[in-house]
Design a protein around this motif. Sequence first.
Motif, PDB file in Angstrom:
ATOM      1  N   LEU A 145       0.845  -1.186   0.000  1.00  0.00           N
ATOM      2  CA  LEU A 145       0.000   0.000   0.000  1.00  0.00           C
ATOM      3  C   LEU A 145       0.881   1.237   0.000  1.00  0.00           C
ATOM      4  O   LEU A 145       1.846   1.320   0.769  1.00  0.00           O
ATOM      5  CB  LEU A 145      -0.907   0.031   1.234  1.00  0.00           C
ATOM      6  N   LEU A 146       0.552   2.199  -0.847  1.00  0.00           N
ATOM      7  CA  LEU A 146       1.297   3.447  -0.942  1.00  0.00           C
ATOM      8  C   LEU A 146       0.320   4.595  -0.689  1.00  0.00           C
ATOM      9  O   LEU A 146      -0.601   4.826  -1.475  1.00  0.00           O
ATOM     10  CB  LEU A 146       1.931   3.562  -2.331  1.00  0.00           C
ATOM     11  N   PHE A 147       0.507   5.283   0.432  1.00  0.00           N
ATOM     12  CA  PHE A 147      -0.366   6.388   0.829  1.00  0.00           C
ATOM     13  C   PHE A 147       0.322   7.728   0.557  1.00  0.00           C
ATOM     14  O   PHE A 147       1.545   7.855   0.673  1.00  0.00           O
ATOM     15  CB  PHE A 147      -0.688   6.304   2.320  1.00  0.00           C
ATOM     16  N   LEU A 148      -0.492   8.733   0.254  1.00  0.00           N
ATOM     17  CA  LEU A 148      -0.019  10.116   0.152  1.00  0.00           C
ATOM     18  C   LEU A 148      -1.059  11.000   0.818  1.00  0.00           C
ATOM     19  O   LEU A 148      -2.267  10.840   0.569  1.00  0.00           O
ATOM     20  CB  LEU A 148       0.156  10.525  -1.310  1.00  0.00           C
ATOM     21  N   ASP A 149      -0.592  11.934   1.677  1.00  0.00           N
ATOM     22  CA  ASP A 149      -1.554  12.812   2.349  1.00  0.00           C
ATOM     23  C   ASP A 149      -1.475  14.229   1.808  1.00  0.00           C
ATOM     24  O   ASP A 149      -0.637  14.549   0.952  1.00  0.00           O
ATOM     25  CB  ASP A 149      -1.375  12.767   3.866  1.00  0.00           C
TER      26      ASP A 149
END
Length: 280
Positions: A145-149
């Motif tokens: 999983l690759l998250f960006l905020d």
Amino acid sequence: MCIAILNTKKAGRLPKSHIKNSWDNNDMGAGLLWNAKNKLNVFKTYDYDEYINKYNELRDDKEVGHIVLHFRIATSGYKGEHNLHPFLVNDKLGFVHNGVIKGLGNKQFSDTYEFNDMLKKFSHNFLSCAMTKYFISEYIGYSKLLFLDADDRYTIINEESGKWADGNWYSNDSYKQYNDFKYYGNQKVYSKTTTGTTTTKAYDTWDDFDYDKNWSYTPAKLPLEKEEPLDDWDMYEDLCDIYGLDCNDESSWDLIENYMEMNNCETIEQLWTILMTYQN
């Protein structure tokens, strides 16, 4: 299975070949996730020219920070832009997924779509909680999983299963060159295998599959290096590998039956054939 890429601002523009290879090897739609002026933005398309033009536009914009790229291969939720990545958990957090999350997904909605519905139920900032991230990692298995905020901070779960190269992170190696295989789950499925005068191939989409045809497989050399005809247990083991299941767990058969239903398959052989190889 897809590929997810973190293109950091510091690394600059990705080589065009990395984008084209990723598209050609994972050609069921693609998306972009980026932050500009503390706002997350999402772009999804089935058109390569639209995709590369949008990416170049973003990378030319000095206000854009990191860019998350995703290129899709479907194992559930086969049609519909709603199944394309990225997904927004909320207006401050988005993510992409590479892998198969067992027990989730159906014909209409992908496993990632349903997983996002689960993430939306968290009332706390789960990425700041080490225990929650651990439980997520355990739940998704070999997936990444690759998250960006909205503050342009990224978080990668199961980061070690991918690789960093030239300042960018890649969830697998399908960006390197055009391949004669695709990733389905954690399995390489070969699309062009020549044995004597017989050529077998795996379809790039599910639309061309003929469910009424009497499928058979060649015993000379199969994609999984098995040289004898497969029985139902062999095919069941292969499917468990693809979907990340334990073949010795009784509940795995129920999940395989769910995947058979998703694909309009009456036998395990038909599902195996869809994911492994088709006889010309």
